[in-house]
Design a protein around this motif. Sequence first.
Motif, mmCIF file in Angstrom:
data_model
loop_
_atom_site.group_PDB
_atom_site.id
_atom_site.type_symbol
_atom_site.label_atom_id
_atom_site.label_comp_id
_atom_site.label_asym_id
_atom_site.label_seq_id
_atom_site.Cartn_x
_atom_site.Cartn_y
_atom_site.Cartn_z
ATOM 1 N N ARG A 1 -16.982 2.725 1.472
ATOM 2 C CA ARG A 1 -15.968 3.768 1.578
ATOM 3 C C ARG A 1 -16.426 4.836 2.583
ATOM 4 N NH1 ARG A 1 -13.697 6.670 -3.833
ATOM 5 N NH2 ARG A 1 -12.293 8.114 -2.811
ATOM 6 N N GLU A 2 -15.505 5.316 3.410
ATOM 7 C CA GLU A 2 -15.916 6.288 4.441
ATOM 8 C C GLU A 2 -15.562 7.719 4.084
ATOM 9 O OE1 GLU A 2 -15.402 5.333 8.509
ATOM 10 O OE2 GLU A 2 -15.372 3.176 8.101
ATOM 11 N N ILE A 3 -14.467 7.909 3.360
ATOM 12 C CA ILE A 3 -14.082 9.279 2.980
ATOM 13 C C ILE A 3 -13.959 9.350 1.460
ATOM 14 C CG2 ILE A 3 -12.281 11.053 3.109
ATOM 15 C CD1 ILE A 3 -11.552 9.995 5.859
ATOM 16 N N LYS A 4 -14.642 10.302 0.872
ATOM 17 C CA LYS A 4 -14.503 10.506 -0.573
ATOM 18 C C LYS A 4 -13.858 11.862 -0.790
ATOM 19 C CE LYS A 4 -17.100 10.007 -4.869
ATOM 20 N NZ LYS A 4 -16.016 9.306 -5.564
ATOM 21 N N GLU A 5 -12.693 11.874 -1.419
ATOM 22 C CA GLU A 5 -11.988 13.144 -1.644
ATOM 23 C C GLU A 5 -11.730 13.331 -3.127
ATOM 24 O OE1 GLU A 5 -8.691 13.245 1.443
ATOM 25 O OE2 GLU A 5 -8.197 11.413 0.371
ATOM 26 N N GLY A 6 -11.540 14.594 -3.500
ATOM 27 C CA GLY A 6 -11.141 14.891 -4.874
ATOM 28 C C GLY A 6 -9.640 14.740 -5.001
ATOM 29 N N TYR A 7 -9.088 15.328 -6.050
ATOM 30 C CA TYR A 7 -7.654 15.181 -6.298
ATOM 31 C C TYR A 7 -6.834 16.367 -5.784
ATOM 32 C CZ TYR A 7 -8.839 11.120 -9.033
ATOM 33 O OH TYR A 7 -9.298 9.888 -9.413
ATOM 34 N N PHE A 8 -7.529 17.334 -5.152
ATOM 35 C CA PHE A 8 -6.805 18.531 -4.678
ATOM 36 C C PHE A 8 -5.728 18.161 -3.655
ATOM 37 C CE2 PHE A 8 -6.404 22.305 -1.899
ATOM 38 C CZ PHE A 8 -5.907 23.189 -2.843
ATOM 39 N N SER A 9 -6.092 17.255 -2.724
ATOM 40 C CA SER A 9 -5.118 16.877 -1.687
ATOM 41 C C SER A 9 -3.902 16.172 -2.302
ATOM 42 C CB SER A 9 -5.777 15.980 -0.639
ATOM 43 O OG SER A 9 -6.317 14.848 -1.260
ATOM 44 N N VAL A 10 -4.136 15.414 -3.385
ATOM 45 C CA VAL A 10 -3.018 14.728 -4.074
ATOM 46 C C VAL A 10 -2.070 15.780 -4.659
ATOM 47 C CG1 VAL A 10 -2.426 13.222 -6.032
ATOM 48 C CG2 VAL A 10 -4.413 12.702 -4.614
ATOM 49 N N ILE A 11 -2.669 16.797 -5.290
ATOM 50 C CA ILE A 11 -1.856 17.848 -5.924
ATOM 51 C C ILE A 11 -1.050 18.606 -4.864
ATOM 52 C CG2 ILE A 11 -1.978 20.030 -7.216
ATOM 53 C CD1 ILE A 11 -4.505 18.823 -8.586
ATOM 54 N N VAL A 12 -1.730 18.997 -3.773
ATOM 55 C CA VAL A 12 -1.050 19.781 -2.720
ATOM 56 C C VAL A 12 0.068 18.959 -2.083
ATOM 57 C CG1 VAL A 12 -1.354 20.865 -0.455
ATOM 58 C CG2 VAL A 12 -3.043 21.238 -2.251
ATOM 59 N N LEU A 13 -0.247 17.717 -1.738
ATOM 60 C CA LEU A 13 0.749 16.872 -1.070
ATOM 61 C C LEU A 13 1.961 16.636 -1.978
ATOM 62 C CD1 LEU A 13 1.264 15.306 1.522
ATOM 63 C CD2 LEU A 13 0.103 13.342 0.527
ATOM 64 N N THR A 14 1.700 16.322 -3.242
ATOM 65 C CA THR A 14 2.813 16.092 -4.178
ATOM 66 C C THR A 14 3.647 17.361 -4.325
ATOM 67 O OG1 THR A 14 1.409 14.577 -5.410
ATOM 68 C CG2 THR A 14 3.398 15.319 -6.516
ATOM 69 N N PHE A 15 2.962 18.487 -4.491
ATOM 70 C CA PHE A 15 3.669 19.752 -4.693
ATOM 71 C C PHE A 15 4.572 20.079 -3.498
ATOM 72 C CE2 PHE A 15 4.048 24.346 -4.333
ATOM 73 C CZ PHE A 15 4.496 24.684 -5.602
ATOM 74 N N VAL A 16 4.010 19.971 -2.310
ATOM 75 C CA VAL A 16 4.784 20.320 -1.100
ATOM 76 C C VAL A 16 5.986 19.386 -0.947
ATOM 77 C CG1 VAL A 16 4.695 20.390 1.435
ATOM 78 C CG2 VAL A 16 2.832 21.365 0.104
ATOM 79 N N LEU A 17 5.745 18.086 -1.094
ATOM 80 C CA LEU A 17 6.848 17.126 -0.925
ATOM 81 C C LEU A 17 7.923 17.299 -1.992
ATOM 82 C CD1 LEU A 17 4.784 13.945 0.011
ATOM 83 C CD2 LEU A 17 6.392 15.145 1.489
ATOM 84 N N LEU B 1 1.845 14.176 -12.926
ATOM 85 C CA LEU B 1 1.679 15.431 -13.680
ATOM 86 C C LEU B 1 2.063 16.630 -12.823
ATOM 87 C CD1 LEU B 1 -1.597 15.098 -15.779
ATOM 88 C CD2 LEU B 1 0.713 15.535 -16.611
ATOM 89 N N THR B 2 1.633 16.609 -11.544
ATOM 90 C CA THR B 2 1.976 17.714 -10.631
ATOM 91 C C THR B 2 3.496 17.834 -10.504
ATOM 92 O OG1 THR B 2 -0.024 17.214 -9.392
ATOM 93 C CG2 THR B 2 1.564 18.659 -8.318
ATOM 94 N N SER B 3 4.156 16.687 -10.314
ATOM 95 C CA SER B 3 5.624 16.706 -10.187
ATOM 96 C C SER B 3 6.255 17.231 -11.473
ATOM 97 C CB SER B 3 6.155 15.300 -9.926
ATOM 98 O OG SER B 3 5.689 14.827 -8.710
ATOM 99 N N ALA B 4 5.752 16.750 -12.629
ATOM 100 C CA ALA B 4 6.337 17.152 -13.911
ATOM 101 C C ALA B 4 6.163 18.655 -14.137
ATOM 102 C CB ALA B 4 5.695 16.364 -15.041
ATOM 103 N N ILE B 5 4.963 19.156 -13.874
ATOM 104 C CA ILE B 5 4.715 20.594 -14.081
ATOM 105 C C ILE B 5 5.595 21.412 -13.128
ATOM 106 C CG2 ILE B 5 2.970 22.431 -13.810
ATOM 107 C CD1 ILE B 5 0.908 20.268 -14.791
ATOM 108 N N PHE B 6 5.664 20.976 -11.866
ATOM 109 C CA PHE B 6 6.504 21.682 -10.888
ATOM 110 C C PHE B 6 7.964 21.695 -11.335
ATOM 111 C CE2 PHE B 6 9.468 21.143 -7.340
ATOM 112 C CZ PHE B 6 9.359 22.387 -6.758
#
Lengths: 226, 132
Positions: free
Chosen positions: A192-208, A27-32
């Motif tokens: 599980r040791e790290i629980k993250e939201g989806y913000f990092s997915v959005i930022v990483l996809t957007f930047v790449l 979705l991030t890629s499509a919107i971008f």
Amino acid sequence: MFKEFLKELNGRRVEGEMLKTAVVSLLTSAIFLIGIYFLSLKNISEFIPKYGLDLFFISLSYALIILVVRQIRAYKEFACMSGMMIGMTLGMISSFLIGFYVASINGMFFGGFFGIAVGFLFGIWNGKCCGIMGIMEGMMAAFMGGLMGAMTAFMLINDHLKIAFILVFIISAIIMVGLNYMVYKETKEREREIKEGYFSVIVLTFVLMAITTWFIVFGPRGGIFA
Amino acid sequence: MKNTTIAVIIGLVLVIGGIFFFANAQSISGDYNNQNSNTSQASQNGNVQKVVLSLKNYNYYPNMITVKAGEPVSISLDNSIQGCYRYFAIPQLNLGKALPTPSDTLDFTPTQKGTYRFQCGMGMGYGTLIVE
């Protein structure tokens, strides 16, 4: 065992978040891409015929890579053998895929080294889950995968390249599912040791996506692509 | 929403998107040569048949050359051709030579009538030589 893994795709562990991660990344890629197309890229003549298929597969590739990254990051540390396999698979597949798709537009030199850069990023980042051995493995795999992917695209330029786009992605996706399953097997007794939201997915996809789109549309081209 | 539903939606998007972009993609593939094949007669300079090839849509242009049997042929590549495409070969005639500049030529005299494939060093760029 594989059936248990498939059940976990609907479960509460990180494996249950992988499909959602893929959707968020796509979705991030499509919107971008839609946004940037209507803001500026629609003025480029024949933009969709020239770059559409490449950008479509690049979006899919980043979604595929990022969902694996999320699973690995959730467990943080791995034994040496597993960590080396993680670094190698991510370094190789990410550099091969991106090198392959970028080289079909920018040529072998620029595609190859762009693929290596992306492979280094993912190979080192994920390979460090087991220390220097994973990092080394990730770097070596990225070096090989980037050049191999670019060379394959370049050599197929007059030989069914469009069909190769699909086959290369399917083969890479099967390998990545294998890695998902391996990580699941290694970690099913662990918390599980790290629980993250989806913000990092959005930022990483957007930047790449932003960097890759800029590179294939406005970046340098070599050899017969100039 | 259940993950199986999400998987089905992803699958549909991939198939529909894939078909759309695949159908609309420019011919960056092997079908290019079938759609755009082009023929050229070698130009005569004295008794030498001269052929100058250039690059168009990632392949030699023209990619179909007609020459006469028994008369010398001189093939050169212009500045638009780069990389491994500058190694020019006709494998069936055991001919192959690097032509790094436009003034370099591959000279030969075809003796037998027939159709021969010409190609770059790695077989990526290719075409047909017709000897009449």
